[in-house]
Write an enzyme that holds these catalytic residues in place. Structure first.
Site, PDB file in Angstrom:
ATOM      1  N   GLU A 427       0.822  -1.209   0.000  1.00 47.02           N
ATOM      2  CA  GLU A 427       0.000   0.000   0.000  1.00 47.02           C
ATOM      3  C   GLU A 427       0.860   1.265   0.000  1.00 47.02           C
ATOM      4  O   GLU A 427       0.729   2.146   0.846  1.00 47.02           O
ATOM      5  CB  GLU A 427      -0.959  -0.011   1.196  1.00 47.02           C
ATOM      6  CG  GLU A 427      -1.957  -1.148   1.136  1.00 47.02           C
ATOM      7  CD  GLU A 427      -2.908  -1.185   2.327  1.00 47.02           C
ATOM      8  OE1 GLU A 427      -2.774  -0.326   3.229  1.00 47.02           O
ATOM      9  OE2 GLU A 427      -3.791  -2.055   2.353  1.00 47.02           O
ATOM     10  N   GLU A 505      -4.695  -8.961   0.576  1.00 49.64           N
ATOM     11  CA  GLU A 505      -5.441  -8.725   1.817  1.00 49.64           C
ATOM     12  C   GLU A 505      -6.927  -8.750   1.515  1.00 49.64           C
ATOM     13  O   GLU A 505      -7.366  -8.253   0.475  1.00 49.64           O
ATOM     14  CB  GLU A 505      -5.071  -7.373   2.459  1.00 49.64           C
ATOM     15  CG  GLU A 505      -3.678  -7.324   3.046  1.00 49.64           C
ATOM     16  CD  GLU A 505      -3.351  -5.999   3.717  1.00 49.64           C
ATOM     17  OE1 GLU A 505      -4.293  -5.310   4.190  1.00 49.64           O
ATOM     18  OE2 GLU A 505      -2.155  -5.645   3.774  1.00 49.64           O
TER      19      GLU A 505
END
Length: 807
Positions: A427, A505
């Site tokens: 991220e 995720e």
């Protein structure tokens, strides 16, 4: 090798010789455990690096060590929710030792498995440099500054004072093993053996061994490099011998190809390991020797066929895992790391993502031995800080240290058969900028330079904004990691048909939706739920909350006393939550029926869920005060239908097929007794599972996970503590205060109950039970004998467990 079949090699890792998992030498004199008899003092101590510094008042301890977990979790601590509200700060370590005669004319280095963070190492007052990133293993040569006669002092300053530098609990200190590496001037380099298997079949495989030979002497050396391959029974499986001329003050990489007939392949079901013994000889004398385990296996990835292990398709049922060990903090005891892998395997996972940093070597070794696939991840971010969550994170060091830290990870870990991918980030804040694409190419290029056999990935998300802008960044990777946006995969495939996707995720509540996509599209190779296990820090993620408690997600407020994450399938004591059984049913055929009861809303309002939460659901049919009130019973089933009985009376039958997402929800008034779910197939009742109302709490039962441990000062036994009725059934509502004591050659190093709102110290001898359970971690001392652990609670008497320690 991007977007094509990746044939991956294989690996090995380490051990023999010394007792712990990180050993890679057959000669215990080459790699010596250096964990015992250190001195420690918290705070800054100017001059503590000096040989003559007075440390007589410092605390004596053994490694691994984490001083943060010993402190008190408090609402005002600068680490805040990200660090579990634990104290961080600065600390010093010192160890005094005399140089053995055997080290004369040898090269001596200290090898640190991990020090968090900003570690500066000194020997006899001389600085050997710093290692900022706390998850990188590193080596410092001591030879020029050692005193052959008299005392030596190795000192380590650890500075974890700049907070926040991590978005989860990091711990503080020398939390992994320390070793001494002792070699001749001619030797095999650190992480200097690379083993791959370029050709793999069940009839014959080729093992390629590349060894880095180093000569720090002033004379050329004519040497023999002899490498043997041995199976699990130590039977010879192949060898190669070659003569090498190694120049003075020079080094060479030597490649050897060895054929292995009828190899036992490494897989998640059968994690067969081989051993490579690499010897450097001068005449008949062995100058250096390294022994490493490895596995023979092939791995391939493609959008058309998905992920293949040894040519067979495998869906990755993975979970993300942080590095902490719950009540032990960051301390990476080998047994703690091994147990973590055992719990993941028992919960049905076949893969793990090391979020968001390289794990310990002991963890990876356990993955090799037990058969758990790994995405090995380098760091959480690149050049832009994840402020305010971590204003002092890796972005401060990226430009100067990325190459060192990334190279260290790949060189250290490249021989583990369990590792199937390298991850270069998570991220990334600058992810939508063109500069990010160039950074990704730079990082991926370095990984491929060291290890061209595995694909490169990273975890990406835009949280739904401008997703297609990621196309150039994803093109810099071999496998594209999606965080929480797998719903984009089908349309992405239409736009970029050769893209290989892994869900790096996912929300726990989306288990069925994600499984359904993974199981129906080869280009989506698997899922890694956030998370497989609860962890310290990132406080309040996955929480559910009651009327009157603060609203919002974990990043929106100070949620103390929450000091950890409750989004795991497995809690901090190792108990599998109901979501764990459901997920395992989706991906495996080892479980087919499970039942639990949803916690009812309180009378003054409703339970609320955060984004990573699932409804609090318990293995309990003991709900005093709810007589006659409706309860909701969840049944997970891989049978076409299930029936529910209460005290022998049929409540109803419901379908539990694909359309029902393999779930049935029954609502019925609570009445004490026996609740039974039955799987139904072809109108015949098959498997059953029951929940029974428990009687009055009267006993304490202690159950060690291991009744025998090594008397090495490092081995652990995890003791489950249960409060039960007189029939031995756990009282799910018991919260009694438990007191623990120990006799014999062991010590209590951690207590836990999985309640992440309970801020009682994890380092102590008391703990309240939570839902009838608690846990005690017992560590052996360096003497054999019998350890007796006793638990007492007011009104319940006592319970005992005995653990034998032996050499």
């Amino acid at each position: 090798m991007k977007r094509s079949l990746f044939l991956i090699a294989l690996v090995f890792v380490f051990l023999t010789g010394c007792k712990t998992a990180a050993s890679d030498s057959a000669d215990p004199a080459r790699k010596q455990l250096f964990d015992f008899d250190w001195k420690f003092a918290q705070g800054d101590h100017p001059g503590a690096e000096a040989l003559g510094f007075d440390d007589s008042g410092w605390r004596k301890l053994d490694l691994p060590h984490d001083w943060s977990i010993e402190g008190k979790s408090e609402k005002s601590n600068p680490s805040e929710g990200e660090g579990g509200f634990y104290p961080m700060g600065t600390g010093w370590y010192r160890k005094t030792f005399e140089m053995p005669d055997a080290w004369t004319n040898k090269l001596v280095s200290a090898y640190f498995g991990g020090v968090y963070m900003d570690a500066e190492v000194f020997i006899n007052g001389h600085s050997l440099g710093i290692q900022p990133y706390g998850y990188t293993s590193f080596v410092r040569e001591l030879t020029p500054y050692l005193n052959a006669d008299g005392k030596n002092v190795i000192a380590v300053k650890v500075d974890n004072s700049r907070q926040k530098n991590c978005r989860w609990y990091s711990g503080s200190g020398i939390y992994r093993h320390v070793w001494m590496i002792v070699t001749d001037s001619v030797h095999i380099g650190q992480w200097g053996v690379a083993i791959t298997t370029p050709e793999v079949s069940e009839t014959e495989s080729v093992v390629k061994v590349v060894s880095q030979l180093i000569n720090t002497g002033s004379d050329n050396q004519e040497l023999i490099l002899e490498t043997g391959i041995f199976d699990k029974n130590n039977a010879a499986s192949g060898s190669n011998r070659i003569t090498v001329v190694l120049p003075a003050n020079g080094e060479k990489e030597i490649e050897q190809l060895i054929k292995v007939k009828n190899p036992l392949l490494w897989s998640t079901e059968e994690p067969n390991l081989y051993t490579a013994r690499v010897q450097v000889k001068k005449g008949d004398q062995i100058v250096d020797q390294v022994v490493q385990r490895f596995g023979i296996r092939s791995v391939s990835f493609s959008a058309g066929k998905g992920f293949l292990l040894n040519g067979k398709p495998v869906l990755l049922n993975g979970g993300c895992v942080h590095h902490d060990n719950g009540c032990l903090g960051a301390k990476a005891y080998d047994r703690a790391e091994e147990r973590k892998v055992e719990l993941l395997k028992a919960a049905g996972f076949n893969a793990v993502r090391t979020s968001h940093n390289p794990p310990s070597e002991a963890f990876l070794d356990a993955c090799d031995r037990l058969g758990l696939l790994v995405i090995d991840e380098a760091f959480d971010g690149w050049r832009t800080a994840k402020a305010p969550q971590a204003p002092y994170d890796y972005s401060l060091y990226f430009d100067q240290w990325w190459e060192h830290d990334l190279s260290s990870m790949v060189l250290r870990d490249r021989n583990h058969p369990s590792i199937i991918m390298w991850s270069i980030g998570n991220e990334i804040i600058e992810r939508t900028s063109p500069e990010a694409v160039e950074t990704a190419k730079m990082l991926a290029g370095k990984v491929r330079e060291i290890d061209p056999t595995r694909p490169v990935t990273s975890a990406m998300t835009t949280w739904g904004q401008g997703w297609e802008i990621f196309d150039p960044l994803m093109a810099a990777h071999d496998v594209c990691g999606y965080n929480y946006q797998l719903n984009m995969a089908v349309s992405d495939h239409e736009r970029v048909p050769d893209r290989i996707i892994v869900n790096t995720e996912s929300y726990p509540r989306n288990a069925f939706h994600v499984w359904n996509l993974v199981s129906h599209h080869n280009y989506i190779i698997g899922d890694f739920v956030w998370t497989a296990m609860d962890y310290l820090g990132e406080s309040g993620i996955g929480r559910y909350y009651y009327p009157g408690e603060p609203h919002g997600e974990h990043w929106q407020a100070n949620l103390y006393p929450w000091h950890g994450a409750y989004c795991g399938d497995i809690d901090l004591t190792g108990w599998r939550k109901p979501i764990s059984h459901y997920r395992s049913m989706l991906y495996n055929d080892t479980e087919k029926l499970y039942m639990a009861v949803r916690e009812p809303n309180p009378e003054n309002g409703e339970i609320r869920l955060t984004m990573w939460a699932v409804w609090p659901t318990w293995e309990s049919w003991t709900w005093p005060g709810h007589e006659g009130k409706d309860m909701e019973v969840e049944v997970y089933s891989r049978y076409p239908a299930v029936r529910l009985y209460l005290n022998g009376a049929l409540i109803g039958e419901k379908k539990t097929g694909l359309e029902q997402e393999f779930k049935a929800l029954f609502t019925l008034p609570y009445k004490a007794g026996s609740l039974k779910a039955v799987g139904v197939e072809d109108d015949k009742e098959t498997e059953t599972t029951e929940l029974n109302t428990v009687g009055k709490a009267s006993l304490i039962q202690l159950t060690p996970d291991r009744n025998s441990v090594k008397a090495d000062g490092q081995d652990l036994s995890y003791v489950t503590v249960e409060i039960t009725d007189d029939k031995g059934s756990v009282d799910p509502n018991a919260g009694n205060l438990l007191n623990f004591s120990i006799d014999g050659p062991g010590e209590i190093i951690g207590v836990d109950n999985a309640d992440l709102k309970d801020t009682t110290s994890y380092v102590g001898t008391i703990r309240n039970a939570w839902h009838g359970r608690a846990m005690v971690v017992v560590k052996s001392k360096r003497e054999p004998g019998t350890i007796k652990l006793t638990a007492t609670a007011k009104g319940l008497g006592s319970g005992e467990a005995k653990i034998v320690t032996s050499r």
